[in-house]
Design a protein around this motif. Structure first.
Motif, PDB file in Angstrom:
ATOM      1  N   ASP A   1     -44.773  20.143 -30.668  1.00  0.00           N
ATOM      2  CA  ASP A   1     -44.987  18.716 -30.459  1.00  0.00           C
ATOM      3  C   ASP A   1     -45.874  18.487 -29.237  1.00  0.00           C
ATOM      4  N   LEU A   2     -46.631  17.381 -29.269  1.00  0.00           N
ATOM      5  CA  LEU A   2     -47.498  16.985 -28.165  1.00  0.00           C
ATOM      6  C   LEU A   2     -47.075  15.611 -27.689  1.00  0.00           C
ATOM      7  N   ARG A   3     -47.262  15.349 -26.383  1.00  0.00           N
ATOM      8  CA  ARG A   3     -46.849  14.057 -25.832  1.00  0.00           C
ATOM      9  C   ARG A   3     -47.824  13.585 -24.766  1.00  0.00           C
TER      10      ARG A   3
ATOM     11  N   GLY B   1     -47.716   9.796 -22.485  1.00  0.00           N
ATOM     12  CA  GLY B   1     -47.182   8.441 -22.386  1.00  0.00           C
ATOM     13  C   GLY B   1     -46.147   8.197 -23.469  1.00  0.00           C
ATOM     14  N   GLN B   2     -46.303   7.094 -24.211  1.00  0.00           N
ATOM     15  CA  GLN B   2     -45.381   6.766 -25.292  1.00  0.00           C
ATOM     16  C   GLN B   2     -45.814   7.345 -26.630  1.00  0.00           C
ATOM     17  N   VAL B   3     -46.909   8.092 -26.625  1.00  0.00           N
ATOM     18  CA  VAL B   3     -47.445   8.654 -27.866  1.00  0.00           C
ATOM     19  C   VAL B   3     -47.003  10.103 -27.999  1.00  0.00           C
ATOM     20  N   ARG B   4     -46.590  10.481 -29.187  1.00  0.00           N
ATOM     21  CA  ARG B   4     -46.212  11.874 -29.434  1.00  0.00           C
ATOM     22  C   ARG B   4     -46.716  12.312 -30.806  1.00  0.00           C
ATOM     23  N   TYR B   5     -47.010  13.588 -30.898  1.00  0.00           N
ATOM     24  CA  TYR B   5     -47.408  14.199 -32.162  1.00  0.00           C
ATOM     25  C   TYR B   5     -46.291  15.120 -32.604  1.00  0.00           C
ATOM     26  N   GLU B   6     -45.814  14.925 -33.810  1.00  0.00           N
ATOM     27  CA  GLU B   6     -44.722  15.729 -34.359  1.00  0.00           C
ATOM     28  C   GLU B   6     -45.312  16.790 -35.270  1.00  0.00           C
ATOM     29  N   ALA B   7     -45.224  18.049 -34.842  1.00  0.00           N
ATOM     30  CA  ALA B   7     -45.879  19.132 -35.563  1.00  0.00           C
ATOM     31  C   ALA B   7     -45.321  19.330 -36.967  1.00  0.00           C
ATOM     32  N   THR B   8     -44.012  19.160 -37.144  1.00  0.00           N
ATOM     33  CA  THR B   8     -43.409  19.418 -38.451  1.00  0.00           C
ATOM     34  C   THR B   8     -43.920  18.449 -39.511  1.00  0.00           C
ATOM     35  N   SER B   9     -44.107  17.189 -39.134  1.00  0.00           N
ATOM     36  CA  SER B   9     -44.578  16.186 -40.096  1.00  0.00           C
ATOM     37  C   SER B   9     -46.064  15.922 -39.977  1.00  0.00           C
ATOM     38  N   ARG B  10     -46.691  16.477 -38.934  1.00  0.00           N
ATOM     39  CA  ARG B  10     -48.107  16.256 -38.639  1.00  0.00           C
ATOM     40  C   ARG B  10     -48.414  14.757 -38.520  1.00  0.00           C
ATOM     41  N   ALA B  11     -47.497  14.036 -37.910  1.00  0.00           N
ATOM     42  CA  ALA B  11     -47.636  12.593 -37.750  1.00  0.00           C
ATOM     43  C   ALA B  11     -47.585  12.208 -36.284  1.00  0.00           C
ATOM     44  N   PHE B  12     -48.229  11.086 -35.973  1.00  0.00           N
ATOM     45  CA  PHE B  12     -48.230  10.547 -34.614  1.00  0.00           C
ATOM     46  C   PHE B  12     -47.309   9.338 -34.541  1.00  0.00           C
ATOM     47  N   TYR B  13     -46.630   9.199 -33.409  1.00  0.00           N
ATOM     48  CA  TYR B  13     -45.701   8.088 -33.218  1.00  0.00           C
ATOM     49  C   TYR B  13     -45.952   7.419 -31.873  1.00  0.00           C
ATOM     50  N   ARG B  14     -45.757   6.131 -31.859  1.00  0.00           N
ATOM     51  CA  ARG B  14     -45.705   5.362 -30.625  1.00  0.00           C
ATOM     52  C   ARG B  14     -44.262   4.972 -30.439  1.00  0.00           C
ATOM     53  N   ASP B  15     -43.578   5.609 -29.503  1.00  0.00           N
ATOM     54  CA  ASP B  15     -42.120   5.561 -29.425  1.00  0.00           C
ATOM     55  C   ASP B  15     -41.576   6.046 -30.759  1.00  0.00           C
ATOM     56  N   GLN B  16     -40.873   5.216 -31.498  1.00  0.00           N
ATOM     57  CA  GLN B  16     -40.314   5.634 -32.789  1.00  0.00           C
ATOM     58  C   GLN B  16     -41.127   5.132 -33.974  1.00  0.00           C
ATOM     59  N   SER B  17     -42.199   4.381 -33.703  1.00  0.00           N
ATOM     60  CA  SER B  17     -42.989   3.792 -34.787  1.00  0.00           C
ATOM     61  C   SER B  17     -44.192   4.672 -35.121  1.00  0.00           C
ATOM     62  N   PRO B  18     -44.414   4.964 -36.424  1.00  0.00           N
ATOM     63  CA  PRO B  18     -45.564   5.788 -36.809  1.00  0.00           C
ATOM     64  C   PRO B  18     -46.873   5.080 -36.483  1.00  0.00           C
ATOM     65  N   LEU B  19     -47.868   5.857 -36.072  1.00  0.00           N
ATOM     66  CA  LEU B  19     -49.205   5.326 -35.849  1.00  0.00           C
ATOM     67  C   LEU B  19     -50.025   5.519 -37.125  1.00  0.00           C
ATOM     68  N   ASP B  20     -50.702   4.454 -37.546  1.00  0.00           N
ATOM     69  CA  ASP B  20     -51.518   4.506 -38.752  1.00  0.00           C
ATOM     70  C   ASP B  20     -52.912   5.002 -38.371  1.00  0.00           C
ATOM     71  N   LEU B  21     -53.154   6.313 -38.585  1.00  0.00           N
ATOM     72  CA  LEU B  21     -54.423   6.927 -38.206  1.00  0.00           C
ATOM     73  C   LEU B  21     -55.092   7.565 -39.411  1.00  0.00           C
ATOM     74  N   SER B  22     -56.419   7.515 -39.435  1.00  0.00           N
ATOM     75  CA  SER B  22     -57.161   8.227 -40.463  1.00  0.00           C
ATOM     76  C   SER B  22     -57.126   9.721 -40.153  1.00  0.00           C
ATOM     77  N   PRO B  23     -57.460  10.575 -41.129  1.00  0.00           N
ATOM     78  CA  PRO B  23     -57.474  12.027 -40.850  1.00  0.00           C
ATOM     79  C   PRO B  23     -58.365  12.395 -39.669  1.00  0.00           C
ATOM     80  N   ARG B  24     -59.528  11.752 -39.561  1.00  0.00           N
ATOM     81  CA  ARG B  24     -60.429  12.077 -38.463  1.00  0.00           C
ATOM     82  C   ARG B  24     -59.904  11.540 -37.132  1.00  0.00           C
TER      83      ARG B  24
END
Length: 230
Positions: free
Chosen positions: A124-126, A128-151
């Motif tokens: 996982d990467l962190r 501030g309030q942003v984290r990357y979850e390696a298992t799901s390959r998703a980004f979160y702002r606190d507990q809310s998913p961030l809507d990001l394009s692949p790029r």
């Protein structure tokens, strides 16, 4: 904190191993790639310091084999190969940070501690309030998913893997678009602009260092750390 030091220069390994031990690291030194691969497979380490020019098994091949094994231990590449293109090769092979020789010991220690703080054993990467979850390959702002394009995701992941360090613009372009992609010169700038909007209020800020690249930091960073950046 357990550290695997992979360095074939006997004198440098001795001095560096001793210095890191006095800074609180429990250091195991290996002088060639195969020895280091065996050690990494038999033991659990918090961080790896890896030279690239090694006997028996090259550092890049060692790194690729570790990642193929599913080993996500943070790896800092420490080498005389300092060109941007060579740094990109190391990062694409699975490195988490890169420090060229000659180096300052205090900077090395700071980078190692930063790696172990922000990059957990789960990958996982962190920032501030942003984290990357390696298992799901998703980004979160606190507990809310961030809507990001692949790029956008690839660019943000690159920046988050090097928090508080400048990532060259060309390195980001190659990582996101590839060497053969006919991306416009301002394509990275467009992605950064979009990411800044999506990160507003998340205490994670992307700074521009004109003519150099981009730096991701926590907005609580000191003003001195941001000097020369926009």
């Amino acid at each position: 904190m357990k550290l695997l030091l992979v360095e074939d220069d006997f004198d440098l390994a001795g001095v560096l191993g001793h210095s890191l031990s006095t800074r609180g690291f429990e250091v195991l030194c290996c002088g060639d790639g195969l020895e280091a691969l065996t050690a990494a497979r038999k033991n659990s380490f918090d961080v790896v310091v890896l030279d690239l020019t090694l006997p028996r098994l090259d550092g890049l091949e060692l790194l690729q084999r570790l990642r193929a094994d599913g080993n996500q231990t943070p790896v800092l590449v420490l080498t005389a190969r300092g060109a941007v293109s060579e740094r990109i090769v190391g990062l694409e092979a699975g490195a988490d940070d890169y420090l060229a020789k000659p180096f300052d010991l205090d900077e090395l220690v700071a980078r190692l501690r930063a790696l172990t703080r922000r990059l957990g054993r789960d990958g996982d990467l962190r920032c501030g309030q942003v984290r990357y979850e390696a298992t799901s390959r998703a980004f979160y702002r606190d507990q809310s998913p961030l809507d990001l394009s692949p790029r956008e995701s690839e660019l943000l992941k690159r920046l988050m893997s090097r928090v508080d360090h400048v990532v060259p613009k060309e390195e980001l372009r190659l990582a996101v678009f590839g060497a053969d992609d006919a991306a416009q010169p301002d394509a990275v700038e467009v992605l950064v602009h979009r990411l800044r909007k999506k990160l507003q209020g998340a205490s994670a800020e992307i700074l521009t260092l004109r003519g150099v690249g981009y730096l991701l930091c926590d907005e609580s960073s000191s003003a001195a750390q941001r000097s020369g950046a926009r």
